[in-house]
Scaffold this motif. Sequence first.
Motif, PDB file in Angstrom:
ATOM      1  N   UNK A  46       0.781  -1.292  -0.112  1.00 27.42           N
ATOM      2  CA  UNK A  46      -0.021   0.078  -0.067  1.00 27.42           C
ATOM      3  C   UNK A  46       0.820   1.212   0.060  1.00 27.42           C
ATOM      4  N   UNK A  47       0.678   2.236  -0.830  1.00 30.72           N
ATOM      5  CA  UNK A  47       1.220   3.421  -0.795  1.00 30.72           C
ATOM      6  C   UNK A  47       0.504   4.395  -0.044  1.00 30.72           C
ATOM      7  N   UNK A  48       1.218   5.402   0.325  1.00 27.24           N
ATOM      8  CA  UNK A  48       0.252   6.436   1.211  1.00 27.24           C
ATOM      9  C   UNK A  48      -0.728   6.999   0.749  1.00 27.24           C
ATOM     10  N   UNK A  49      -1.099   7.015  -0.687  1.00 31.34           N
ATOM     11  CA  UNK A  49      -2.181   7.488  -1.333  1.00 31.34           C
ATOM     12  C   UNK A  49      -3.446   6.859  -0.940  1.00 31.34           C
ATOM     13  N   UNK A  50      -3.669   5.688  -0.976  1.00 35.93           N
ATOM     14  CA  UNK A  50      -4.701   5.025  -0.490  1.00 35.93           C
ATOM     15  C   UNK A  50      -4.966   4.730   0.725  1.00 35.93           C
ATOM     16  N   UNK A  51      -3.931   4.841   1.569  1.00 32.38           N
ATOM     17  CA  UNK A  51      -3.945   4.609   2.911  1.00 32.38           C
ATOM     18  C   UNK A  51      -4.163   5.779   3.880  1.00 32.38           C
ATOM     19  N   UNK A  52      -3.226   6.954   3.307  1.00 28.49           N
ATOM     20  CA  UNK A  52      -3.317   8.192   4.399  1.00 28.49           C
ATOM     21  C   UNK A  52      -4.076   9.322   3.742  1.00 28.49           C
ATOM     22  N   UNK A  53      -4.224   9.183   2.243  1.00 25.15           N
ATOM     23  CA  UNK A  53      -4.956  10.487   1.697  1.00 25.15           C
ATOM     24  C   UNK A  53      -6.281  10.108   1.169  1.00 25.15           C
ATOM     25  N   UNK A  54      -6.608   8.964   0.810  1.00 24.40           N
ATOM     26  CA  UNK A  54      -8.066   8.823   0.387  1.00 24.40           C
ATOM     27  C   UNK A  54      -8.960   9.090   1.438  1.00 24.40           C
ATOM     28  N   UNK A  55      -8.743   8.995   2.578  1.00 26.40           N
ATOM     29  CA  UNK A  55      -9.936   9.209   3.631  1.00 26.40           C
ATOM     30  C   UNK A  55     -10.399  10.737   3.427  1.00 26.40           C
ATOM     31  N   UNK A  56      -9.565  11.713   3.085  1.00 23.39           N
ATOM     32  CA  UNK A  56      -9.592  12.938   3.037  1.00 23.39           C
ATOM     33  C   UNK A  56     -10.248  13.297   1.634  1.00 23.39           C
ATOM     34  N   UNK A  57     -10.154  12.456   0.481  1.00 20.76           N
ATOM     35  CA  UNK A  57     -10.812  12.595  -0.451  1.00 20.76           C
ATOM     36  C   UNK A  57     -12.059  12.130  -1.130  1.00 20.76           C
ATOM     37  N   UNK A  58     -12.359  11.325  -0.240  1.00 21.52           N
ATOM     38  CA  UNK A  58     -13.710  10.322  -0.516  1.00 21.52           C
ATOM     39  C   UNK A  58     -14.807  10.338   0.689  1.00 21.52           C
ATOM     40  N   UNK A  59     -16.006  10.653   0.222  1.00 19.94           N
ATOM     41  CA  UNK A  59     -16.717  10.676   1.363  1.00 19.94           C
ATOM     42  C   UNK A  59     -17.137   9.164   2.121  1.00 19.94           C
ATOM     43  N   UNK A  60     -17.190   8.350   1.338  1.00 19.14           N
ATOM     44  CA  UNK A  60     -17.198   6.869   1.588  1.00 19.14           C
ATOM     45  C   UNK A  60     -16.210   5.975   0.855  1.00 19.14           C
ATOM     46  N   UNK A  61     -15.472   5.160   1.528  1.00 19.78           N
ATOM     47  CA  UNK A  61     -14.883   4.281   0.911  1.00 19.78           C
ATOM     48  C   UNK A  61     -15.157   2.859   1.337  1.00 19.78           C
ATOM     49  N   UNK A  62     -14.733   1.789   0.379  1.00 17.29           N
ATOM     50  CA  UNK A  62     -15.295   0.458   0.631  1.00 17.29           C
ATOM     51  C   UNK A  62     -14.441  -0.285   1.625  1.00 17.29           C
ATOM     52  N   UNK A  63     -13.353   0.524   2.210  1.00 17.34           N
ATOM     53  CA  UNK A  63     -12.605   0.015   3.352  1.00 17.34           C
ATOM     54  C   UNK A  63     -12.169   1.066   3.988  1.00 17.34           C
ATOM     55  N   UNK A  64     -11.654   0.501   5.330  1.00 16.00           N
ATOM     56  CA  UNK A  64     -11.217   1.654   6.303  1.00 16.00           C
ATOM     57  C   UNK A  64      -9.721   1.533   6.627  1.00 16.00           C
ATOM     58  N   UNK A  65      -8.851   2.414   6.123  1.00 14.25           N
ATOM     59  CA  UNK A  65      -7.424   1.765   6.105  1.00 14.25           C
ATOM     60  C   UNK A  65      -6.979   1.421   7.500  1.00 14.25           C
ATOM     61  N   UNK A  66      -7.516   2.202   8.397  1.00 11.91           N
ATOM     62  CA  UNK A  66      -6.910   2.004   9.593  1.00 11.91           C
ATOM     63  C   UNK A  66      -8.056   0.942  10.543  1.00 11.91           C
ATOM     64  N   UNK A  67      -8.798   0.571  10.001  1.00 10.70           N
ATOM     65  CA  UNK A  67      -9.637  -0.741  10.747  1.00 10.70           C
ATOM     66  C   UNK A  67      -9.674  -1.853   9.955  1.00 10.70           C
TER      67      UNK A  67
END
Length: 329
Positions: free
Chosen positions: A100-121
């Motif tokens: 995992x790059x930092x994009x989908x892990x750290x940045x995506x939560x601030x860019x998408x209202x709803x993700x099908x995964x939670x990076x930290x959960x």
Amino acid sequence: MFRTSLLACRLCLALALVLAGIAAAPVAQAAQPYPSRPITIIVGYSAGGANDILARIVADKMSSILKQSIIVENKPGVASIIGATYVAKAPADGYTLLMGASGPISFNPSLYKSLPYSPDKDLTPISLVGTFPLLLLTQASNPATATVPGLIEYSKAHPEAANYSASAASFQLITELFKNKTNSNFVYVPYKGSADSITAVARGDTAMTLVDSGPGLAAVNGGRVRALAVTSAERMPYLPDVPTMRELGLDLDVQLWSGLFAPANTPREVIATLQQAVQQAITAPEVKQRIAALSITPTSSAPDALAAQVTDEIALWKKVATEAGIQPN
């Protein structure tokens, strides 16, 4: 009568042994040493990119350390959401992992209202694998933007030309953080890739860009652009004369990274085995050399340290996005 009772006892004993064997089968299977079959590492980007190459370099060495095949599989698309979701929903047995790059892990939560995964959960950190800073680039032939103070003054004196090129949300958010730290007001201009962002600066279409060190270094060496600063805590060995942001008095220490993740609830002993394998792999001289050729610094970490880093970064980029008025999709 006696024979009937004896036969019944034998049948009961036989049945008990069969049932005991059935009950013990999963235990025996679970007791197999990890890994007992091939591991798959999912990369959320197309083959041939830096994250893909990094995954294959590290997987090759980890395979020899763990004495088990490791397959790298690409599942690109939608800001790496497809690959991250696939791993988040995979069995938590250590056989499906995410580079995992930092994009989908750290940045995506601030860019998408709803993700099908939670990076930290939904994902369990194993270890960092590599880090790389960004380079602040300006047009080589423009003396007005030859230094960071000059660039900031230029943005105030020429607001109509105060813009920046960025090819991904991570670069946009990091530049917005730079704007916040310098009290400047550069306007975002989107481009398809880092090469396009750099070309825009070289032509004078945009005043600046913050890009990953790989393509940025090549452009600087080619004389097309000038490197003003690097976002890491230390200077880059390839550009020893380029100062860090901190050396210039800016509280900006940001690096992009790639790390290895497993589905949540993966057994701790499996995570520990994988973390040790990553650490051994990236410290091997031949692996360090191959990773360094990508302008990436081999970097390992403890799982808990990476988990804390992810939590802090998600909070930071959400704050930056909100302050910059960036609306999540």
